[in-house]
Design an enzyme around this catalytic site. Structure first.
Site, PDB file in Angstrom:
ATOM      1  N   CYS A   1      -2.521  -4.590  18.068  1.00  0.00           N
ATOM      2  CA  CYS A   1      -1.506  -3.670  17.533  1.00  0.00           C
ATOM      3  C   CYS A   1      -0.294  -4.404  16.945  1.00  0.00           C
ATOM      4  O   CYS A   1      -0.407  -5.002  15.887  1.00  0.00           O
ATOM      5  CB  CYS A   1      -1.119  -2.682  18.630  1.00  0.00           C
ATOM      6  SG  CYS A   1      -0.449  -1.167  17.992  1.00  0.00           S
TER       7      CYS A   1
ATOM      8  N   HIS B   1      -6.097  -0.524  22.051  1.00  0.00           N
ATOM      9  CA  HIS B   1      -5.631  -0.773  23.417  1.00  0.00           C
ATOM     10  C   HIS B   1      -6.756  -0.304  24.346  1.00  0.00           C
ATOM     11  O   HIS B   1      -7.834   0.061  23.879  1.00  0.00           O
ATOM     12  CB  HIS B   1      -4.370   0.054  23.699  1.00  0.00           C
ATOM     13  CG  HIS B   1      -3.196  -0.322  22.857  1.00  0.00           C
ATOM     14  ND1 HIS B   1      -2.484  -1.493  23.050  1.00  0.00           N
ATOM     15  CD2 HIS B   1      -2.625   0.299  21.802  1.00  0.00           C
ATOM     16  CE1 HIS B   1      -1.505  -1.549  22.153  1.00  0.00           C
ATOM     17  NE2 HIS B   1      -1.564  -0.498  21.387  1.00  0.00           N
TER      18      HIS B   1
HETATM   19  N1  GLN Z   1       5.579  -0.955  17.044  1.00  0.00           N
HETATM   20  C1  GLN Z   1       4.335  -0.960  16.310  1.00  0.00           C
HETATM   21  C2  GLN Z   1       3.989   0.446  15.741  1.00  0.00           C
HETATM   22  O1  GLN Z   1       4.466   1.424  16.227  1.00  0.00           O
HETATM   23  C3  GLN Z   1       3.194  -1.431  17.176  1.00  0.00           C
HETATM   24  C4  GLN Z   1       2.906  -0.486  18.338  1.00  0.00           C
HETATM   25  C5  GLN Z   1       2.003  -1.118  19.388  1.00  0.00           C
HETATM   26  O2  GLN Z   1       1.907  -2.343  19.514  1.00  0.00           O
HETATM   27  N2  GLN Z   1       1.357  -0.252  20.198  1.00  0.00           N
HETATM   28  O3  GLN Z   1       3.165   0.526  14.822  1.00  0.00           O
END
Ligand code: GLN
Length: 247
Positions: A95, A196
């Site tokens: 992510c 995730h």
């Molecule tokens: N902050 C980033 C987004 O919202 C990544 C989010 C994350 O790592 N779950 O796209």
């Protein structure tokens, strides 16, 4: 045999249980008699430590933590990370970490966080009034047709350049941007993904792929890891697939 797993920014970038990937990698090595050392590479770590890393891992994070990490990724660290990735060190980037591998991540307020520019991609959050891409996801890897399960939660929409291969194709869920059905990206032995879950305990083949690539690189020999009893992982996958595909 022994492997060193370099865990990038565990205190800042490990949202949604991504630390479970480290636990799973370590266990999966130990169950085969491969000793592992986990190197926690937190804010301010010495770039020299990257030299001894055999597998790189970096989890997801909220925009705030990504900005802190971006400040810590100085020229020496960026150069060392690029060298590791270009020299085929296997790595898994989840992510926000995946977003970092690209040119930039533009947050919900339109502020750009510069990336490492290793992957030919960019990420943009369309703004606070746009829905986040959240939910369970099923995707199939491009290379080996492995069906992946996990969940995603990101505001950023990632767009791959022409030279970058997607890691997988979305079967159910959003993926990189909710439009082009791509999920993640793969470049040499580095995988970026929005999954995730944590991704590895639900998709053990990916963990084994990372371990095999690390051993091949370190010991200069092809290896096929012994098969393990993945009953629990399989049950978790079947349950999620049943929920998702039969929706
Ligand atoms: N902050 C980033 C987004 O919202 C990544 C989010 C994350 O790592 N779950 O796209």
């Amino acid at each position: 045999m022994n492997l060193t797993i370099g865990w990038l920014y565990p205190e800042l970038m490990s949202t949604y249980g991504d630390r479970g990937n480290i636990i799973f990698l370590k266990k999966r090595c130990e169950w085969r008699g491969i000793n592992t050392e986990i190197l926690n590479l937190n804010d301010g770590f010495d770039a020299m430590l990257l030299k001894k890393v055999d597998i790189l891992f970096m989890g997801g994070a909220q925009d705030v933590q990504q900005k802190i990490v971006a400040k810590d990724l100085n020229a020496r660290k960026v150069k060392s990370l690029k060298e590791k990735i270009q020299n085929n060190t296997p790595g898994l980037y989840i992510c926000g970490a995946f977003q970092f591998l690209g040119k930039y991540y533009k947050d919900a307020n339109g502020k750009a966080i510069l990336g490492l520019s290793i992957f030919d991609l960019y990420t943009e959050n369309p703004g606070l009034d746009s829905p986040r891409l959240i939910g369970n996801i099923v995707a199939k890897t491009e290379k080996h047709n492995i069906v992946l399960v996990g969940f995603e939660n990101h505001g950023g929409r990632t767009y791959l350049g022409k030279t970058l291969r997607p890691f997988a194709r979305v079967i159910k869920g959003f993926g990189n941007n909710g439009k082009d059905k791509t999920e993640g990206a793969i470049y040499k032995n580095s995988i970026g993904t929005y999954l995730h879950g944590p991704i590895l305990p639900k998709n053990p083949e990916i963990a084994d792929w990372l371990i095999e690539k690390a051993i091949e690189k370190k010991y200069r020999k092809k290896i096929k890891l012994e098969t393990l009893d993945d009953f629990i992982s399989q049950k978790a996958r079947e349950y999620i697939l049943e929920q998702l595909i039969n929706l």
